[in-house]
Structures are given as structure tokens and as C-alpha cells.
Design an enzyme around this catalytic site. Structure first.
Site, PDB file in Angstrom:
ATOM      1  CD  GLU A 113      -1.943   4.095   3.354  1.00  0.00           C
ATOM      2  OE1 GLU A 113      -1.659   3.449   2.322  1.00  0.00           O
ATOM      3  OE2 GLU A 113      -3.079   4.109   3.836  1.00  0.00           O
TER       4      GLU A 113
ATOM      5  CB  CYS B 206      -6.452  -0.595   5.384  1.00  0.00           C
ATOM      6  SG  CYS B 206      -4.766  -1.223   5.276  1.00  0.00           S
TER       7      CYS B 206
ATOM      8  CG  HIS C 244      -2.040  -0.959   1.168  1.00  0.00           C
ATOM      9  ND1 HIS C 244      -3.118  -0.899   2.020  1.00  0.00           N
ATOM     10  CD2 HIS C 244      -2.288  -1.986   0.312  1.00  0.00           C
ATOM     11  CE1 HIS C 244      -3.976  -1.866   1.703  1.00  0.00           C
ATOM     12  NE2 HIS C 244      -3.494  -2.535   0.690  1.00  0.00           N
TER      13      HIS C 244
ATOM     14  CB  CYS D  14      -1.806   1.550   6.317  1.00  0.00           C
ATOM     15  SG  CYS D  14      -1.489   0.745   4.724  1.00  0.00           S
TER      16      CYS D  14
END
Lengths: 152, 152
Positions: free
Chosen positions: B60, B88, B58, B91
Site C-alpha cells: 500500500e 496495517c 508495504h 498503511c
């Protein structure tokens, strides 16, 4: 839902423990993880936070990435993740994305474990078997932190 | 604790949006992230789940790893993480480990966002500014999924 431990679980947790020992020898908090599909290891990981200078490089994260890239694809619903320590919230979140079918873990993590911090982090279909070889897994962690304290 | 948006926040969120556009062009769900320390970008990331065949890649996660390796070290308490979509659980868990000082995000994620799924996932000291350039961030995501549906 919690599942009973089988001989296979003990076998794979022993292998996860060996990976944890590898972390130990590298000066890392000793945690090891495996992703298994139909008795075959798809991905391995041991904690490499210090080695890779990456706080996200937990054993489970590396094992999941390896399993996905090693033939598992983006979803792992038929796979079991073995890990010597209860996953943290980050790792539980990664398991959610990949829909890991079953989680087997060793020692509980009272401080950072997902069961206390984010009990709904896993995919609702993920089955959980806690406490497999818990003492051996915990003992390795205790030995590591004892050495750290003593400056050995 | 929620903080007010500043001009600087708008500036950096614009940059995060540009990274999200980069993800879009690569066929990835368009999310972009930045880690900023004293007005300096320490790490950048855009969603690369498909490109890297890694469900943990992801925006992040990549930005945090880059920031830690790019001089931030293991902890980022003086840093702000800008991301175009609410993080999410995974993260948010990574932000907890690195003790990110402040989180600024754009669009809310009703389905996977940490605020609903694991509201205590962040470090207790992390300050949160939601909804910065939320419409632009959400619009990019909507456009992506619209194209997917239409098979363009």
C-alpha cells in the site's frame, strides 16, 4: 512506560532539531528524527513530503528506513527514535513493525499524534519519553506556520 | 460506511492479486495493491520489505507513493485503493494523510489489521469494502507461509 530524560536525550534531541531546521529551510513542515543505537546514529530523517512529492516521507519513516538499511536490520529493539514532534499513526505503525525499543519526542501533536488517535499503535515493549525540548520543537513549528500564514 | 462490490472491484482486485503473486515469486509475503482513479491505475505496489530491506515498504505504501508521484498529488479523495490484505496501522495512517476516498481489501488480518488495532486510523470520509476475493487473497498468503514452514 515513561522513562526519565537524560543528558544524552537532550543531546540527540538537539540533533533532531537541527534536522528539523533543515526541513524548515527546504519549505517543509519542520520535523526531524534520528535512530540511535548505543550512542551511534544509525539513521537520520527530516520531513520531505514536498521535496519528494511523497506524503509518506515523514522524518520518522525516513530515519527508520535509513536505520534498517544502515545496519539495524528489520528490527530495532535496542534503538531509540528521537523525533521533534509526536509521531502520527502511520509513523507509530512503522515503529511497531520495527519494534523500536524507545521513543523520545519533543512537542505533542494534539491533532495527529498517535497517543490520541491510536494509543495502542506502538509495540507493547516500546518505552516512551514525551516532552523533551518540547518548547524549542514546538516553537520551530509555530514559526513555520506563522510564516506560511503571513506569506513570507 | 461499507460499499457493495462491483464488477470493477473484482477486476482491479484480480490485478492486485497478480501483484501479490509477483511479491510471492520474490520471496516476499504476498500482498499487492493498486490505486485507481476513474478506472485508471495511478499507482501499483507489491510488498518489498525484504527486497528493499525496508520494513515500511508495504504494498500500500508503495502504491500510494507511486499514485501521488504519478499525477495524484498529495491527496487522493477520488481514488480507490485495492489491496489483497487488510491494511496495517501504518498503511491506514498513510491512507489518512492522502485522504484516499475508498478502500477495497481482500483477506482480513486478524493480527495486524487496522480495524482491530486502530479503527479510527482512516480518514472519516474513506469508504470501506472488505472481503473482495477474500478467499483467493488468503489462500495465496497461506501457501506462502506453508512453504516457509516446510522450508521449500
Amino acid at each position: 512506560m515513561e522513562l526519565a530524560t537524560t543528558e544524552l536525550d537532550l543531546h540527540f534531541m538537539q540533533q533532531a532539531l537541527r534536522l528539523a531546521e533543515q526541513a524548515y529551510e527546504a519549505g517543509e513542515v519542520p520535523v526531524g528524527a534520528l535512530v540511535v543505537w548505543k550512542h551511534r546514529i544509525l539513521g537520520k530523517g527530516w520531513n520531505q513530503v514536498e521535496t519528494l512529492q511523497d506524503p509518506t516521507a515523514h522524518a520518522e519513516m525516513l530515519a527508520i528506513t535509513a536505520a534498517c538499511q544502515g545496519g539495524g536490520g528489520k528490527y530495532l529493539p535496542e534503538c531509540t527514535l528521537y523525533v521533534t514532534l509526536e509521531p502520527c499513526v502511520m509513523c507509530a505503525g512503522a515503529m511497531k513493525w520495527t519494534q523500536v525499543g524507545r521513543l523520545v519526542y519533543g512537542a505533542s501533536d494534539e491533532k495527529y499524534g498517535f497517543t490520541r488517535k491510536a494509543p495502542e499503535a506502538l509495540h507493547p515493549k516500546t518505552q516512551v519519553s514525551p516532552g523533551v525540548l518540547a518548547e524549542a520543537c514546538a516553537e520551530l513549528l509555530k514559526a513555520f506556520f506563522r510564516e506560511k500564514r503571513l506569506g513570507i
